[in-house]
Design a protein around this motif. Structure first.
Motif, short mmCIF file in Angstrom:
data_model
loop_
_atom_site.label_atom_id
_atom_site.label_comp_id
_atom_site.label_asym_id
_atom_site.label_seq_id
_atom_site.Cartn_x
_atom_site.Cartn_y
_atom_site.Cartn_z
N THR A 37 0.84 -1.19 0.00
CA THR A 37 0.00 0.00 0.00
C THR A 37 0.88 1.24 0.00
O THR A 37 1.77 1.40 0.85
CB THR A 37 -0.92 0.03 1.23
OG1 THR A 37 -1.69 -1.17 1.27
CG2 THR A 37 -1.87 1.22 1.16
N VAL A 38 0.64 2.14 -0.97
CA VAL A 38 1.42 3.37 -1.10
C VAL A 38 0.46 4.53 -1.38
O VAL A 38 -0.68 4.31 -1.79
CB VAL A 38 2.46 3.27 -2.24
CG1 VAL A 38 3.47 2.16 -1.96
CG2 VAL A 38 1.78 3.05 -3.58
N PRO A 39 0.91 5.76 -1.19
CA PRO A 39 0.06 6.90 -1.56
C PRO A 39 -0.20 6.90 -3.07
O PRO A 39 0.73 6.64 -3.85
CB PRO A 39 0.89 8.12 -1.15
CG PRO A 39 1.84 7.60 -0.12
CD PRO A 39 2.15 6.20 -0.53
N PRO A 40 -1.41 7.17 -3.50
CA PRO A 40 -1.72 7.15 -4.94
C PRO A 40 -0.82 8.07 -5.77
O PRO A 40 -0.42 7.70 -6.88
CB PRO A 40 -3.17 7.63 -4.99
CG PRO A 40 -3.74 7.22 -3.68
CD PRO A 40 -2.63 7.39 -2.69
N SER A 41 -0.46 9.23 -5.23
CA SER A 41 0.35 10.18 -6.00
C SER A 41 1.78 9.70 -6.20
O SER A 41 2.49 10.20 -7.08
CB SER A 41 0.36 11.54 -5.30
OG SER A 41 0.91 11.43 -4.00
N ALA A 42 2.24 8.74 -5.40
CA ALA A 42 3.62 8.25 -5.51
C ALA A 42 3.74 7.08 -6.47
O ALA A 42 4.86 6.62 -6.74
CB ALA A 42 4.13 7.82 -4.13
N GLN A 43 2.63 6.61 -7.00
CA GLN A 43 2.61 5.40 -7.81
C GLN A 43 3.57 5.47 -9.00
O GLN A 43 4.31 4.53 -9.25
CB GLN A 43 1.18 5.16 -8.31
CG GLN A 43 1.01 3.92 -9.16
CD GLN A 43 1.20 2.65 -8.38
OE1 GLN A 43 2.14 1.92 -8.62
NE2 GLN A 43 0.31 2.37 -7.43
N ASN A 44 3.55 6.54 -9.75
CA ASN A 44 4.36 6.64 -10.97
C ASN A 44 5.40 7.74 -10.89
O ASN A 44 5.71 8.40 -11.88
CB ASN A 44 3.45 6.86 -12.19
CG ASN A 44 2.65 5.62 -12.53
OD1 ASN A 44 3.15 4.50 -12.44
ND2 ASN A 44 1.39 5.81 -12.90
N GLN A 45 5.94 7.93 -9.71
CA GLN A 45 6.96 8.96 -9.54
C GLN A 45 8.19 8.38 -8.86
O GLN A 45 8.11 7.42 -8.10
CB GLN A 45 6.41 10.12 -8.69
CG GLN A 45 5.21 10.84 -9.31
CD GLN A 45 4.66 11.91 -8.41
OE1 GLN A 45 5.26 12.26 -7.39
NE2 GLN A 45 3.48 12.43 -8.75
N ARG A 49 8.53 4.34 -9.69
CA ARG A 49 8.51 4.23 -11.15
C ARG A 49 9.77 3.52 -11.65
O ARG A 49 9.72 2.70 -12.56
CB ARG A 49 8.39 5.61 -11.78
CG ARG A 49 8.28 5.57 -13.31
CD ARG A 49 8.13 6.96 -13.90
NE ARG A 49 8.03 6.89 -15.34
CZ ARG A 49 6.89 6.70 -16.01
NH1 ARG A 49 5.77 6.56 -15.33
NH2 ARG A 49 6.87 6.64 -17.32
N GLY A 50 10.90 3.85 -11.04
CA GLY A 50 12.15 3.21 -11.43
C GLY A 50 12.13 1.70 -11.20
O GLY A 50 12.63 0.93 -12.02
N LEU A 51 11.54 1.28 -10.08
CA LEU A 51 11.43 -0.15 -9.80
C LEU A 51 10.55 -0.85 -10.83
O LEU A 51 10.86 -1.96 -11.27
CB LEU A 51 10.86 -0.37 -8.40
CG LEU A 51 11.76 0.03 -7.21
CD1 LEU A 51 11.05 -0.21 -5.90
CD2 LEU A 51 13.08 -0.75 -7.25
#
Length: 377
Positions: A37-45, A49-51
């Motif tokens: 579970t992560v914050p939605p805004s961190a999903q593709n940043q 994103r690198g992982l």
């Protein structure tokens, strides 16, 4: 031509499976990354994103290697008409199909550990525990009703009538298995038992597909507390698309397996053609699954995109998922729910009913295998 279709379909399975696995992190729900579970805004940043990029590149490389292995076994001069050649192809197919799945799971566990470390470093914690539900469902897309599965009954009835009508004209020996070169390598004497195999197969498939439809409809609805309306709509659209694909797939597979096998028993079509057609149907279904995966995302995540500025975590249920993929929550009455990594549904393994369902399926599968073995003896 039948053999060419058969071989091409066998080869195409590997890259399609690999592509599906490679894009899995990009189609997950907005608040999850590698089953964390992560914050939605961190999903593709940033780091997350690198992982995901690294995972996709690794899985793409694995897919290329596995495709090459199967391709060499199919078209590298391997004589498929011999026992050694067929065994080599079987081994290559097992490697090509199972190895990407295994490595994908291991990679998920590795990156899950990394995401959990990032989560701890960034201080991403849930400050509240919010549960949401869609109150008004008039505008939410609905899945196909379970009654649609009654369409299997006329198919089974037609197969039963044709089996009875054609039985006197059936040849004394019925083909049961074909090798990769298109040669029938197993025949069984005509009998009521062997003639009824297509019918038994259709009944088994109808039961399996109808149960999958039921479990899909009865699954726990995904509603994101930070975006209840859009997530409920997205899940409804995803569920409807999956139910349509499931019913179409069930009809195609049931007719292809039962109907074509019956026609091969009458020597109206070759068993090789039947096998090629079944594999072709399987490829169409896989392509359909990939299209839904790309268009809708897991549980409709693509239909309900992340809103700007969403950096909160309304809930965190990491503790309820063993290894990120096995859901175990005795307090949850749901038997089925959306997967946390992948596309589709999984089970709540804390519910005794789930284990009874698994046992029932195993019993049905063993019964079908025993029936097949009895024919082969």
């Amino acid at each position: 031509m039948e053999q060419s279709i058969l071989l091409i379909c066998l080869l195409a399975i590997v890259p399609l499976e690999g592509f599906t696995l490679a894009i899995t992190p990009w189609v997950q729900r907005r608040n999850e990354c590698f089953a964390v579970t992560v914050p939605p805004s961190a999903q593709n940043q940033g780091k997350l994103r690198g992982l995901k990029v690294r995972y996709t590149i690794i899985m793409a490389a694995i897919t290329l290697v596995c495709t090459a292995i199967v391709g060499l076994a199919l078209f590298g001069g391997n004589d498929l008409s011999t026992q050694e050649g067929s065994m080599m192809l079987v081994v290559a197919l097992l490697i090509g199909c199972l190895l990407p799945c295994l490595l994908s799971f291991l990679l998920m566990l590795l990156f899950r550990k990394m995401v959990r470390s990032i989560k701890w470093e960034e201080g991403w914690v849930s400050t509240e525990s919010v549960v949401a539900a869609a109150v008004s469902e008039e505008d939410i897309p609905k899945p196909l009703p379970l009654a649609v599965n009654l369409i299997y009954l006329p198919i089974i009835a037609v197969t039963a009538l044709l089996t009875v009508a054609w039985y006197p004209a059936m040849p004394d020996m019925i083909p049961m298995n074909v090798d990769f070169s298109g040669n029938v390598n197993n025949w069984v004497p005509k009998s009521p038992l062997s003639a009824s195999f297509p019918l038994v197969l259709e009944v088994f498939l109808a039961v399996v597909f109808a149960f999958c439809h039921w479990s899909m409809i009865r699954s726990k609805k995904h509603v994101d507390p930070s975006a209840p309306v859009s997530s409920a709509y997205g899940y409804g659209a995803f569920l409807r698309a999956q139910s349509v694909l499931l019913v179409v797939s069930g009809l195609l597979v049931t007719v292809a397996c039962g109907g074509l096998f019956l026609l091969s028993s009458m020597r109206m079509v070759t068993l090789e053609l039947a096998a090629a057609a079944i594999l072709l149907v399987a490829m169409v279904i896989v392509v359909g699954s990939v299209i839904i995966m790309v268009k809708y995302g897991q549980a409709g995540s693509k239909v309900a995109p992340v809103a700007k500025g969403e950096n909160d975590m309304r809930f965190d249920d990491d503790a309820r998922w063993i290894l990120g993929v096995f859901y175990f929550n005795p307090k949850d009455s749901s038997l089925f729910l959306p997967k946390r990594f992948g596309v589709g549904w999984t089970a709540n393994f804390a519910r005794p009913a789930v284990w009874l369902i698994i046992l029932g399926f195993v019993v049905l599968l063993v019964a079908l295998l025993l029936f097949s073995l009895k024919l082969a003896m």
